[in-house]
Scaffold this active site. Structure first.
Site, PDB file in Angstrom:
ATOM      1  N   PHE A  11       0.819  -1.215   0.000  1.00 39.22           N
ATOM      2  CA  PHE A  11       0.000   0.000   0.000  1.00 39.22           C
ATOM      3  C   PHE A  11       0.856   1.270   0.000  1.00 39.22           C
ATOM      4  CE2 PHE A  11      -2.308   3.005   2.986  1.00 39.22           C
ATOM      5  CZ  PHE A  11      -3.004   3.650   1.976  1.00 39.22           C
ATOM      6  N   ILE A  12       1.705   1.437   0.989  1.00 39.82           N
ATOM      7  CA  ILE A  12       2.544   2.638   1.059  1.00 39.82           C
ATOM      8  C   ILE A  12       3.668   2.546   0.034  1.00 39.82           C
ATOM      9  CG2 ILE A  12       4.083   4.009   2.517  1.00 39.82           C
ATOM     10  CD1 ILE A  12       2.437   3.038   4.936  1.00 39.82           C
ATOM     11  N   ASP A  51      12.572 -12.208  -0.268  1.00 40.96           N
ATOM     12  CA  ASP A  51      12.550 -11.479   0.996  1.00 40.96           C
ATOM     13  C   ASP A  51      13.973 -11.225   1.493  1.00 40.96           C
ATOM     14  OD1 ASP A  51      13.421 -13.735   2.622  1.00 40.96           O
ATOM     15  OD2 ASP A  51      11.398 -14.529   2.384  1.00 40.96           O
ATOM     16  N   LEU A  71       9.991  -0.863   4.031  1.00 45.93           N
ATOM     17  CA  LEU A  71       8.577  -0.908   4.386  1.00 45.93           C
ATOM     18  C   LEU A  71       8.058  -2.331   4.592  1.00 45.93           C
ATOM     19  CD1 LEU A  71       8.762   1.595   1.924  1.00 45.93           C
ATOM     20  CD2 LEU A  71       6.660   1.993   3.159  1.00 45.93           C
ATOM     21  N   SER A 117       6.234   2.804  13.543  1.00 43.74           N
ATOM     22  CA  SER A 117       4.826   2.871  13.905  1.00 43.74           C
ATOM     23  C   SER A 117       4.551   4.154  14.679  1.00 43.74           C
ATOM     24  CB  SER A 117       4.445   1.668  14.761  1.00 43.74           C
ATOM     25  OG  SER A 117       3.138   1.832  15.274  1.00 43.74           O
ATOM     26  N   TYR A 142       4.302  -6.218  18.238  1.00 46.21           N
ATOM     27  CA  TYR A 142       4.496  -5.393  17.045  1.00 46.21           C
ATOM     28  C   TYR A 142       5.271  -4.122  17.411  1.00 46.21           C
ATOM     29  CZ  TYR A 142       3.076  -2.506  13.013  1.00 46.21           C
ATOM     30  OH  TYR A 142       3.051  -1.692  11.904  1.00 46.21           O
ATOM     31  N   LYS A 146       9.156  -2.996  16.323  1.00 44.20           N
ATOM     32  CA  LYS A 146       9.397  -1.730  15.633  1.00 44.20           C
ATOM     33  C   LYS A 146      10.397  -0.877  16.423  1.00 44.20           C
ATOM     34  CE  LYS A 146       6.503  -1.686  11.996  1.00 44.20           C
ATOM     35  NZ  LYS A 146       6.834  -1.290  10.629  1.00 44.20           N
TER      36      LYS A 146
END
Length: 179
Positions: A11-12, A51, A71, A117, A142, A146
């Site tokens: 998406f980003i 990856d 990202l 985040s 999460y 981050k």
């Protein structure tokens, strides 16, 4: 300028790739999936399917790159998945990101931009809006992952001179978003 965008089909990432191309950058994308989220792949992008754990693929994708925009994240924003299996979260996100940092160092990348985040690294907050200087006390796996990457980036800046930028977007939305 040449950029590597990890997660460049998400998406980003897809929006970032489009803007970089419009600004005249050469762009490499490293992503598990060849299909972009919302549009066909631009013809002038070098695409690497895989990856960050694939060392030779990563070396090929990062060679000659000036800036890495990181990202990629396997658990996206689904915090419960990371909480259910924090070891898997570390293995899927933290360890591969460290491999990316090491590859950036070895290949002389000028800058690494990390999308962190905007909410989970802080945990419960005492003020609103939340200033960047607010204490960082994540309460889910999460956010812990981050924030750990943010700290490793600081370490790489200190030890190796890697120029790092940390972005903390909070609930991004727009065209191409997965509802």
């Amino acid at each position: 300028m040449r950029a590597l965008v990890t997660g460049g089909n998400g998406f980003i990432g897809a929006h970032l790739v489009d803007q970089l191309l419009a600004d005249g950058w050469q762009v490499n994308i490293l992503h598990k999936y060849e299909q972009r989220r919302y549009a066909p792949m631009p013809e002038d992008v070098a695409f690497f399917r895989g990856d960050l754990t694939q060392e030779s693929l990563l070396a090929e994708a990062i060679a000659g790159v000036d800036v890495v925009f990181h990202l990629l994240w396997t658990t996206t924003a689904i915090h419960e998945i990371a909480n259910r299996d924090p070891i898997a979260d570390v293995n899927a996100n933290l360890v591969p990101t460290l491999q990316l940092m090491e590859a950036a160092r070895r290949h002389g990348v000028g800058r690494l931009v990390f999308t962190s985040s905007g909410g989970t690294v802080y945990g419960p907050t005492t003020v609103r809006p939340i200033p960047e200087t607010h204490a960082q006390n994540p309460i889910n796996a999460y956010g812990v992952s981050k924030l750990a990457i943010e700290k490793y980036l600081q370490m790489y800046r200190h030890l190796h001179g890697l120029d790092t930028v940390i972005l903390r977007p909070s609930v991004p939305y727009g065209p191409g978003q997965n509802p």
